[in-house]
Write an enzyme that holds these catalytic residues in place. Structure first.
Site, PDB file in Angstrom:
ATOM      1  N   SER A  52      -6.280 -10.228  -7.179  1.00 55.46           N
ATOM      2  CA  SER A  52      -6.482  -9.021  -6.299  1.00 55.46           C
ATOM      3  C   SER A  52      -7.356  -8.110  -7.388  1.00 55.46           C
ATOM      4  CB  SER A  52      -5.400  -8.223  -5.930  1.00 55.46           C
ATOM      5  OG  SER A  52      -5.489  -7.161  -5.466  1.00 55.46           O
ATOM      6  N   THR A  76       2.024  -4.240 -10.850  1.00 51.31           N
ATOM      7  CA  THR A  76       0.512  -3.978 -10.856  1.00 51.31           C
ATOM      8  C   THR A  76       0.039  -3.600 -12.289  1.00 51.31           C
ATOM      9  OG1 THR A  76       0.658  -3.193  -8.734  1.00 51.31           O
ATOM     10  CG2 THR A  76      -1.044  -2.417  -9.847  1.00 51.31           C
ATOM     11  N   ILE A  89       0.937  -1.101  -0.196  1.00 50.77           N
ATOM     12  CA  ILE A  89       0.036   0.124  -0.050  1.00 50.77           C
ATOM     13  C   ILE A  89       1.055   1.062   0.155  1.00 50.77           C
ATOM     14  CG2 ILE A  89      -1.706   1.367   1.285  1.00 50.77           C
ATOM     15  CD1 ILE A  89      -2.762  -1.291   2.414  1.00 50.77           C
ATOM     16  N   LYS A 137       0.410  -8.692 -10.779  1.00 51.77           N
ATOM     17  CA  LYS A 137      -0.422  -8.308  -9.551  1.00 51.77           C
ATOM     18  C   LYS A 137      -1.876  -7.781 -10.013  1.00 51.77           C
ATOM     19  CE  LYS A 137      -0.888  -5.943  -5.048  1.00 51.77           C
ATOM     20  NZ  LYS A 137      -2.106  -5.167  -5.686  1.00 51.77           N
ATOM     21  N   SER A 180       5.529  -0.479  -2.038  1.00 52.42           N
ATOM     22  CA  SER A 180       5.025   0.086  -3.224  1.00 52.42           C
ATOM     23  C   SER A 180       5.994   1.007  -3.805  1.00 52.42           C
ATOM     24  CB  SER A 180       3.763   0.654  -2.367  1.00 52.42           C
ATOM     25  OG  SER A 180       3.356   1.535  -3.621  1.00 52.42           O
ATOM     26  N   SER A 240      -7.202  -9.078  -0.744  1.00 53.99           N
ATOM     27  CA  SER A 240      -8.432  -8.176  -0.844  1.00 53.99           C
ATOM     28  C   SER A 240      -9.525  -8.837  -0.023  1.00 53.99           C
ATOM     29  CB  SER A 240      -9.095  -8.299  -2.231  1.00 53.99           C
ATOM     30  OG  SER A 240      -7.933  -7.498  -3.159  1.00 53.99           O
ATOM     31  N   HIS A 289      -7.496  -4.989  -5.906  1.00 53.13           N
ATOM     32  CA  HIS A 289      -6.943  -3.789  -5.688  1.00 53.13           C
ATOM     33  C   HIS A 289      -7.841  -3.302  -4.358  1.00 53.13           C
ATOM     34  CE1 HIS A 289      -3.449  -1.308  -6.867  1.00 53.13           C
ATOM     35  NE2 HIS A 289      -3.950  -0.338  -6.016  1.00 53.13           N
ATOM     36  N   TYR A 348       4.698   0.019  -9.781  1.00 49.92           N
ATOM     37  CA  TYR A 348       3.849   0.832 -10.721  1.00 49.92           C
ATOM     38  C   TYR A 348       4.671   1.285 -12.043  1.00 49.92           C
ATOM     39  CZ  TYR A 348      -0.065   1.516  -7.408  1.00 49.92           C
ATOM     40  OH  TYR A 348      -1.160   0.998  -6.705  1.00 49.92           O
ATOM     41  N   ARG A 354     -10.722  -0.906  -4.864  1.00 46.05           N
ATOM     42  CA  ARG A 354     -10.348   0.530  -4.927  1.00 46.05           C
ATOM     43  C   ARG A 354     -10.099   1.370  -6.423  1.00 46.05           C
ATOM     44  NH1 ARG A 354      -7.194   2.460  -0.100  1.00 46.05           N
ATOM     45  NH2 ARG A 354      -5.714   3.407  -1.306  1.00 46.05           N
ATOM     46  N   GLY A 406      -4.042  -6.025   4.061  1.00 46.06           N
ATOM     47  CA  GLY A 406      -3.641  -4.569   3.627  1.00 46.06           C
ATOM     48  C   GLY A 406      -3.991  -3.546   4.862  1.00 46.06           C
TER      49      GLY A 406
END
Length: 424
Positions: free
Chosen positions: A263, A172, A94, A241, A122, A297, A265, A146, A268, A319
């Site tokens: 997942s 991701t 996260i 992911k 992250s 999740s 997310h 990312y 979100r 998370g």
């Protein structure tokens, strides 16, 4: 005590936490977190239907108890990517742990190390991968990427992550743009603490940016060739992911993925997407043990961990709960959350005759059409009405209550005069 970064309050607690279950920490976290930061964690996208159902849908699956198994003392040790772990519960990535604690990801990593769990950080972390490595030593860890549009930025990340001893990269692929997160808009949330990789590459970008602005800097177009390029340039195993359908899992494996992270997310991104647990069996069937599976999740109970393992996962990520633990207790609070879930998992293992995590992966799970409610227990403070106070149901001051689940010390009860008080 509270530490302030440019006026933003950050917890500096470091203590073990007592709880009956991990969801209790969500409400308690409001006491130490400002409203925008709290709702950055405690919210989903749009109407939050998927966010809520991520947890409720675990009730679509039921654990079959087993008797006469002639076993005790279940063990939760497992292994992932060659690293030995004390628990199959892992810290899912996260962004911006600094909203929960002044030590950010360093404290989270230390909590994971104490509990013997896999940690992941992250791209949008506040603390550097070097700081985390220095604090956590050889504790196992993964890095969530990312992917940037700027491949020079990506290469800087790859080089730093590999030098810092991370075991793999989680690419991701389900957050190419930010989901429509109403809570962030209503509270005007922006990242209040600098994000390390953006500071070292762009001189401070990240602090003061909204979630949508940060995502806009990431690649909106990711395909199989990007996965191959990341593997080549990083020299690390790459897990994909954000997989939520079997077809995408097969595509990722065909492109060389070293693992699949199932997942949505945490509810979100797309509101209206299915709960992650509902998609796990189909994806696990297609993966067929060719690569390991991480699931995340909605996990709030040890029984959720058990079900995910029994339905095909190798590790089960948490998370939001650990960020509340981080805010309330620092590294020790994170460890407390992991240990709470692990203790609940052991109870389910004992009651199903599962001595090891490998046994859990072969446990009997059924899928009967019960209502998929997610109601708390009848004594949960959020639903329990005030207990009536009468002259006849109050304990005397001399009664000694138990602590930490121990039985109360025995006391001799005084006889009660039902006409109006204790008799003498």
């Amino acid at each position: 005590m509270t530490y302030y970064f440019k006026g933003f309050p950050q917890s500096d607690q470091n203590k073990s936490l007592k709880m009956i279950y991990v969801d209790e920490l969500e409400e308690r976290a409001k006491e130490v977190m400002p409203e925008p930061a709290y709702y950055y964690i405690a919210s989903g996208s749009e109407n939050e239907w998927t966010w809520r159902n991520n947890t409720a849908a675990f009730n679509h699956f039921q654990i079959i108890p087993r008797s006469l198994t002639d076993m005790d003392d279940p063990q939760t040790e497992t292994e992932f990517l060659g690293k030995k772990l004390k628990t199959p519960i892992m810290i899912s990535p996260i962004a911006c742990h600094g909203i929960s604690h002044k030590d950010g990801e360093v404290a989270t990593a230390l909590g994971a190390k104490e509990a013997g769990a896999m940690f992941s950080s992250s791209t949008y972390a506040n603390r550097s991968v070097e700081d985390i490595a220095e604090a956590a030593g050889d504790a196992p860890r993964l890095f969530q990427l990312y992917l940037s549009k700027d491949w020079d930025f990506n290469q800087m990340v790859f080089d730093a992550v590999k030098a810092a001893g991370y075991q793999g990269i989680m690419l991701t692929v389900d957050a190419l743009v930010s989901g429509y997160r109403e809570a962030n808009l209503r509270t005007k949330f922006t990242y209040p603490v600098p994000l390390d990789f953006f500071t070292r590459y762009q001189g401070g970008q990240g602090e003061g940016q909204s979630v949508a602005q940060m995502y806009a800097a990431s690649a909106q177009k990711i395909g199989p060739d990007d996965l191959k390029k990341i593997k080549e340039r990083s020299g690390l195993p790459v897990l994909v992911k954000g997989i939520l359908c079997a077809e995408d899992a097969q595509m990722a494996i065909d492109a060389g993925a070293d693992g699949i992270v199932i997942s949505n997310h945490g509810g979100r991104e797309i509101d209206g997407a299915p709960a992650t647990i509902d998609m796990l069996p189909e994806i696990a069937k297609v993966v067929d043990h060719r690569v390991p599976i991480i699931f995340d999740s909605g996990v709030r109970r040890g029984s959720h961990v058990f079900k995910a393992l029994a339905l095909g996962a190798d590790l089960v990520g948490i998370g939001r709960p650990y960020l509340y633990g981080l805010a309330l207790g620092g590294s020790k609070g994170v460890a407390s959350v992991i240990n709470q879930l692990n203790d609940e998992l052991k109870i389910d293992m004992q009651l199903t005759g599962c001595k090891t995590i490998e046994d859990v992966k072969h446990a009997m799970i059924t899928n009967l059409p019960y209502s998929s409610d997610n109601l708390p227990s009848s004594t949960d403070p959020t639903v329990k009405p005030p207990y009536p106070v009468t002259d006849h149901n109050q304990m005397k001051a001399s009664y000694v209550t138990g602590t930490d689940g121990e039985e109360p010390a025995p006391q001799v009860a005084e006889p009660v005069d039902t006409e109006g008080g204790a008799s003498h």
